[in-house]
Structures are given as structure tokens and as C-alpha cells.
Design a protein around this motif. Sequence first.
Motif, PDB file in Angstrom:
ATOM      1  N   PRO A   8      39.231  57.036  16.007  1.00 37.39           N
ATOM      2  CA  PRO A   8      39.320  57.007  17.475  1.00 37.39           C
ATOM      3  C   PRO A   8      40.697  57.408  17.967  1.00 37.39           C
ATOM      4  O   PRO A   8      41.689  57.265  17.257  1.00 37.39           O
ATOM      5  N   TRP A   9      40.731  57.911  19.167  1.00 39.24           N
ATOM      6  CA  TRP A   9      42.006  58.167  19.843  1.00 39.24           C
ATOM      7  C   TRP A   9      41.878  57.762  21.306  1.00 39.24           C
ATOM      8  O   TRP A   9      40.782  57.623  21.826  1.00 39.24           O
ATOM      9  N   HIS A  10      43.015  57.567  21.938  1.00 37.88           N
ATOM     10  CA  HIS A  10      43.007  56.956  23.263  1.00 37.88           C
ATOM     11  C   HIS A  10      42.809  58.003  24.356  1.00 37.88           C
ATOM     12  O   HIS A  10      43.437  59.057  24.342  1.00 37.88           O
ATOM     13  N   LEU A  11      41.947  57.681  25.297  1.00 33.27           N
ATOM     14  CA  LEU A  11      41.728  58.566  26.434  1.00 33.27           C
ATOM     15  C   LEU A  11      42.848  58.444  27.465  1.00 33.27           C
ATOM     16  O   LEU A  11      43.065  59.350  28.267  1.00 33.27           O
ATOM     17  N   VAL A  12      43.530  57.308  27.447  1.00 33.03           N
ATOM     18  CA  VAL A  12      44.522  57.030  28.481  1.00 33.03           C
ATOM     19  C   VAL A  12      45.922  57.216  27.894  1.00 33.03           C
ATOM     20  O   VAL A  12      46.268  56.557  26.909  1.00 33.03           O
ATOM     21  N   PRO A  13      46.727  58.098  28.502  1.00 31.30           N
ATOM     22  CA  PRO A  13      48.099  58.249  28.012  1.00 31.30           C
ATOM     23  C   PRO A  13      48.824  56.904  28.028  1.00 31.30           C
ATOM     24  O   PRO A  13      48.597  56.070  28.917  1.00 31.30           O
ATOM     25  N   GLU A  14      49.677  56.720  27.055  1.00 35.22           N
ATOM     26  CA  GLU A  14      50.293  55.416  26.854  1.00 35.22           C
ATOM     27  C   GLU A  14      50.977  54.888  28.117  1.00 35.22           C
ATOM     28  O   GLU A  14      50.890  53.701  28.440  1.00 35.22           O
ATOM     29  N   ALA A  15      51.612  55.783  28.847  1.00 35.52           N
ATOM     30  CA  ALA A  15      52.373  55.347  30.022  1.00 35.52           C
ATOM     31  C   ALA A  15      51.481  54.822  31.141  1.00 35.52           C
ATOM     32  O   ALA A  15      51.962  54.155  32.059  1.00 35.52           O
ATOM     33  N   GLU A  16      50.178  55.114  31.056  1.00 36.91           N
ATOM     34  CA  GLU A  16      49.269  54.733  32.152  1.00 36.91           C
ATOM     35  C   GLU A  16      48.357  53.566  31.783  1.00 36.91           C
ATOM     36  O   GLU A  16      47.511  53.161  32.573  1.00 36.91           O
ATOM     37  N   ARG A  17      48.525  53.023  30.586  1.00 43.73           N
ATOM     38  CA  ARG A  17      47.566  52.011  30.128  1.00 43.73           C
ATOM     39  C   ARG A  17      47.662  50.699  30.892  1.00 43.73           C
ATOM     40  O   ARG A  17      46.690  49.950  30.971  1.00 43.73           O
ATOM     41  N   GLU A  18      48.811  50.425  31.459  1.00 44.52           N
ATOM     42  CA  GLU A  18      48.933  49.185  32.224  1.00 44.52           C
ATOM     43  C   GLU A  18      48.048  49.205  33.463  1.00 44.52           C
ATOM     44  O   GLU A  18      47.747  48.164  34.043  1.00 44.52           O
ATOM     45  N   ASP A  27      41.873  49.599  36.618  1.00 44.43           N
ATOM     46  CA  ASP A  27      41.691  48.141  36.694  1.00 44.43           C
ATOM     47  C   ASP A  27      40.337  47.699  36.177  1.00 44.43           C
ATOM     48  O   ASP A  27      39.616  46.939  36.840  1.00 44.43           O
ATOM     49  N   ALA A  28      39.977  48.196  35.021  1.00 44.68           N
ATOM     50  CA  ALA A  28      38.687  47.853  34.435  1.00 44.68           C
ATOM     51  C   ALA A  28      38.609  46.364  34.158  1.00 44.68           C
ATOM     52  O   ALA A  28      39.579  45.734  33.721  1.00 44.68           O
ATOM     53  N   THR A  29      37.445  45.799  34.452  1.00 46.72           N
ATOM     54  CA  THR A  29      37.186  44.390  34.170  1.00 46.72           C
ATOM     55  C   THR A  29      35.823  44.264  33.506  1.00 46.72           C
ATOM     56  O   THR A  29      35.049  45.227  33.481  1.00 46.72           O
ATOM     57  N   ASP A  30      35.530  43.080  33.014  1.00 46.87           N
ATOM     58  CA  ASP A  30      34.204  42.826  32.459  1.00 46.87           C
ATOM     59  C   ASP A  30      33.157  43.060  33.551  1.00 46.87           C
ATOM     60  O   ASP A  30      33.194  42.415  34.594  1.00 46.87           O
ATOM     61  N   GLY A  31      32.248  44.000  33.311  1.00 51.00           N
ATOM     62  CA  GLY A  31      31.221  44.300  34.288  1.00 51.00           C
ATOM     63  C   GLY A  31      31.462  45.564  35.087  1.00 51.00           C
ATOM     64  O   GLY A  31      30.586  46.009  35.816  1.00 51.00           O
ATOM     65  N   SER A  32      32.646  46.161  34.943  1.00 53.37           N
ATOM     66  CA  SER A  32      32.937  47.365  35.734  1.00 53.37           C
ATOM     67  C   SER A  32      32.475  48.647  35.047  1.00 53.37           C
ATOM     68  O   SER A  32      32.585  49.730  35.627  1.00 53.37           O
ATOM     69  N   HIS A  33      31.936  48.539  33.851  1.00 50.38           N
ATOM     70  CA  HIS A  33      31.639  49.738  33.053  1.00 50.38           C
ATOM     71  C   HIS A  33      30.474  50.556  33.583  1.00 50.38           C
ATOM     72  O   HIS A  33      30.287  51.702  33.183  1.00 50.38           O
ATOM     73  N   ASN A  34      29.649  49.991  34.444  1.00 49.42           N
ATOM     74  CA  ASN A  34      28.539  50.753  35.014  1.00 49.42           C
ATOM     75  C   ASN A  34      28.826  51.214  36.436  1.00 49.42           C
ATOM     76  O   ASN A  34      27.983  51.864  37.045  1.00 49.42           O
ATOM     77  N   GLY A  35      29.969  50.862  36.952  1.00 48.44           N
ATOM     78  CA  GLY A  35      30.220  51.030  38.377  1.00 48.44           C
ATOM     79  C   GLY A  35      30.685  52.391  38.820  1.00 48.44           C
ATOM     80  O   GLY A  35      30.737  52.665  40.008  1.00 48.44           O
ATOM     81  N   GLY A  36      31.057  53.269  37.896  1.00 47.55           N
ATOM     82  CA  GLY A  36      31.521  54.594  38.282  1.00 47.55           C
ATOM     83  C   GLY A  36      33.031  54.693  38.229  1.00 47.55           C
ATOM     84  O   GLY A  36      33.708  53.852  37.622  1.00 47.55           O
ATOM     85  N   GLY A  37      33.565  55.737  38.868  1.00 46.28           N
ATOM     86  CA  GLY A  37      34.993  55.950  38.774  1.00 46.28           C
ATOM     87  C   GLY A  37      35.563  56.745  39.921  1.00 46.28           C
ATOM     88  O   GLY A  37      34.845  57.389  40.683  1.00 46.28           O
ATOM     89  N   ALA A  38      36.893  56.676  40.036  1.00 45.38           N
ATOM     90  CA  ALA A  38      37.616  57.361  41.099  1.00 45.38           C
ATOM     91  C   ALA A  38      38.085  58.740  40.671  1.00 45.38           C
ATOM     92  O   ALA A  38      38.429  59.566  41.510  1.00 45.38           O
ATOM     93  N   GLU A  39      38.124  58.986  39.347  1.00 47.16           N
ATOM     94  CA  GLU A  39      38.651  60.255  38.866  1.00 47.16           C
ATOM     95  C   GLU A  39      37.810  60.760  37.687  1.00 47.16           C
ATOM     96  O   GLU A  39      37.143  59.969  37.005  1.00 47.16           O
ATOM     97  N   VAL A  40      37.862  62.060  37.484  1.00 43.85           N
ATOM     98  CA  VAL A  40      37.287  62.666  36.283  1.00 43.85           C
ATOM     99  C   VAL A  40      38.437  63.226  35.455  1.00 43.85           C
ATOM    100  O   VAL A  40      39.259  63.998  35.973  1.00 43.85           O
ATOM    101  N   TRP A  41      38.520  62.798  34.215  1.00 41.15           N
ATOM    102  CA  TRP A  41      39.571  63.267  33.323  1.00 41.15           C
ATOM    103  C   TRP A  41      38.972  64.255  32.324  1.00 41.15           C
ATOM    104  O   TRP A  41      37.862  64.031  31.807  1.00 41.15           O
ATOM    105  N   ILE A  42      39.724  65.303  32.050  1.00 40.09           N
ATOM    106  CA  ILE A  42      39.246  66.392  31.198  1.00 40.09           C
ATOM    107  C   ILE A  42      40.146  66.478  29.963  1.00 40.09           C
ATOM    108  O   ILE A  42      41.376  66.383  30.076  1.00 40.09           O
TER     109      ILE A  42
END
Lengths: 397, 172
Positions: free
Chosen positions: A276-286, A312-327
Amino acid sequence: MWNGSETRAVAAVLCGLMGAGQALAADKPLPPPLPVEPIGIVETLPREYPASWFLVHDAAFFHMSDGKVWVLDTAEDTVARQVQGTFNVSMIGNIQQSPSRAEIYATETFQTRGTRGERIDVLTIWDQENLSPVAEVVLPQGKRFMGLPERDALLLLNDDRWLAVANFSPAASVTLVDLEERKIIGDIGTPGCVLTYPAGKRGFSSLCADGRFLSTELAEDGSVVAQVRTDAFFDSDDSPIFERPAYVGDMAYFPTFAGEVIPVDVSGKVARVGEPWHLVPEAEREQGWAPGGIGITGEDDLGRFYVLMHPDATDGSHNGGGAEVWIYNPEKQTRVARIALREWGLSLAVSRGPEPKLLVTNPVNMSLELYDAQSGDFLKTIPDLGQNTPLMLFGAR
Amino acid sequence: MNFFDKVFEQRSRQLAQRSSRRGLLKGLGAMLVGGASIPLLPVARAAGAEGAGRPVEEGDPSSCDYWRYCAIDGFLCDCCGGSANTCPPGTEMSPVTWIGTCHNPADGRNYVISYNDCCGKSSCGACLCMRDEGDRPVYRPDKTNDLNWCLGTSSVTYHCSTAIVVGVAFDD
């Protein structure tokens, strides 16, 4: 206020003007009458759908027996031009397109009295040129997978000769259909494992509750040669993954709830799980970015894959959609672009070809929004098709 | 609460209230099917766990914020002619469900909640509620609400979802 004589005088003048107008019209020759039109013409579509076309699957969450798929040309700017046609998918079915066969396959369920009565499950075969149900295969009763739309509940294999249909009754299995003969080859048990991911030319893998793949190898006659369980590579309680991968070449990329991606080589008879590798750059993980939505992944012909992300992902937010699309560039394991959506997104799809476009479902008002997938520019909103709940989108292949 | 919290909360509420989705089904899954499987669950039956006094819970069962709905994704039966633990008239309760573990703030306990669907009439359409806490994808059927859990019923048509207390959750 006018008195009676003034009113009559004005009326006389107006009548005179109208009479003059009629005289002028009479002096001008009339254009030829409209030709008599033939009755009974029904439009057809090209055998190969253009790259700007999408399939918009409205699962009709508020009236599930009336699901519908729009064939949509996003290059056009009016509803009259965008809508190329529709076909129905009853009871939250799933669809799969075969461009080589110019057909679209849909699992459907009907009951003899609408919401009640005897149940029948079918695989409906729609031809792309007429959007007509040219054939159907009656499926084993009461077990085809029925849930929120999945891209991996139907799998074309053996050079599009076969279709694997995922079942859940709640026992998990796969029904193998011969698309040439329009008949069932057989049912294959996949205990504890669901859905159908590619595994070589003539096999499929399923994802298991214990964090493994079950890879099924098939013989030329469709019988099972072998079923192999991989090592566990995730914990479905503590480190769950999404069952919705993006595909680039022979690789499937499975996002995780925690914001990583697991590459899986699907070219062989058995799934090969990578690091596995991370989708989120380290500086943005917070900021707590993580994937979320229903149709959360896509891919383009430039070798990139797409993930719908929310902060700001939380338990239960995984089906809710998103504000951005990352490529992402999967070769370099790096994010190459991020598109901040004008509205919240629930599902996405990407068109094929050298100039990919990104289509996103906006769950706030259920409109569709189109972006240039290279520049990230917003292009247009498609609000008024009559759509109710377009939960899954597909770029036409 | 920062900006993104507010945005997400707003979008989620709009999604839940106006839009379309609900992970369709509920249940225990292939390994935990039907009432006979209940004893296998990691729960202590509520009837046997109570001490002196009356059991307590608070909240509005027609509100998505109600404590039992922590893992739900569907139309609340309380708004459809039923209640949090009963089906509307003329529907049929699915014997196959999925479960969640929710915290009852009134007594401080965690309870296992069975989200049995009511089936046989078309989508209720009222009080769509999506919270999804503890929800997992369809490879974990005992924890997924993305399936149509009208399985084992005479009709496959989903109407609404209940949230039934089936026991006190054991501590790990």
C-alpha cells in the motif's frame, strides 16, 4: 377616464389598422405547406458510443422498481441534445457495457404484482443501437446481488464471451453466463467472498470478509479449475478497504478507509496484492482526508486514476461523498492533480480518450457536473434530465 | 468545529434529508442468519442484564439523531406507520439483518442494534437517515447497510428500517 365616444373612436382606428395588416398579408405569397411526415419512426444510436457519452444509472432509491439509465452526451449544452435515450433497470440492478458486442447487460428483478408476488430475476441484454431488450437470461431465483450499485457486480471475461454475475442471498456465489448462447453455464460458490474482480483471461476474484481474495480459475467449458485464497491483506474491522477499485492496465487500485491505496495485479489466475501507499501527501494528513462516496473511483486513458476525497473523515463518513477529486499517477505513486468540486460529490466517472472529462453526481440536488479532467476547469451543470438518484456513473466505453 | 466540519455536516445532512441514498440493507449476514443465530452474537440479552429500576432511554425515534440509529442508512419506520422496533401495517419484517453497536446516553451502555428492514411496500420516502457508523462494505455482510436486506421475505421490496435492541454489547 375615457367617455363612450372616445372609446368607440379608438376601436375604429384599431380595426382599420388590423384590416390593413390583413391586406398586406394577403398580398404576400404563402410559403409551401409543411410536408406530410411519416409516422412510427424511432431513433437509433451509433453502434460505438462517442467518448463524450456517459451512462448515468439512476437507481431510483425512492421507487426502486423504476430504475433507469440515461445515455448522455455531455458535449452538448441542452437537455434536448444531451439525452440520447434511456433504458430501465428494475430493483437496484447493476449494469456492464461490452463495446465489442455493442451490448449493455443489466441484472433486474421483477415481481408479478409490482411490489409483491412471485419474484423473477433476469439478466437483460440491451443492444446499444436501439436500447432494446434484445434478449434475457433468467437467473437463479432470489439471489442476484441487490444493493447500492457496484461496478464489480458484473464482470466480462473470456474475451467478453462470458459474464460473471455476483449473487448474495445472503450466501455468496457467482452465476456464469454464456453471452453467445444466452444461457447459464453454472453457479460457482464463493463462500464468505463477494463481487467479481478480474483474474486473468478466464477467471475472477472475490473479496472476503477475512481480508483475503478468493481467486477462481475457470476451464474452457466454464468449470472450476481451482479456487485459491490469498493471504489476508486487510482487517475488515480495523483497517477496512473500499470494495470499489480503479483500474489502470492490469492493476486494480483499492482505496482504504484510512486514505491509503492497495495495488492488486489482476492479470494472473490469482490476485497478487502489492504494497500500500498513501493517497494523502504527508503534509496534509492532519486534515483527515479520506475517500468517500458511492462511485468513488475512476480511471482515464492517460494512465491516471481518480478518487473522491473528503476532509475530516470520521467513523461513518465513508459513504458520504467528497469535496474534491484527487488524481494519481500510479507508476510514480503521486497525486498529480486535485479538483475542488463546485458542489459536494457522491459518485464520479471519467470519459475515455486523450481528453478525459470528469462527471460527478452532486448529492445536494442530484444534478451532474462536468469538469475538464486535465485542467480541472468546471465545464457545465446538467440538472434537468428528470433524474432522481443517479448513484452510479460510467464513461461510455 | 472547523470549516470542513461544517461543510461536511451540512452536506451530509442535505444528503440524508434530500438525496437519494441509503445503503440498502441490514442484517447479520451469511454467517449470522436469522433468529437462531442471535445467541452467537457478542451480546448479553437485555432481559437478563437489568438490575433494579426501569430501563431508560431518551430521544425522538423519528429523528436521525436518535441513539439507536448510529449505523443506520434508510427510511425510519417510525415515520412510516411503524416505530423504532416495529414495522408499518401490512409490511413484513426481514428475518435477516445487519447489526450495529450504539451507545445509549441515558444509561451509559452500548447496545447491539438489529436493523431489520420492513418489506413488501415501495420505499417509504420519509425520514431518510444516513449515519453509517461502523458500517463496512458488502464483503462484511453482518456490518453492511449497502445491501437490500429484504431477504427471506415474501417480497423483495424495501420499505423502511427498524432499530431493535437485541442485547447489551460485551466489552472487548
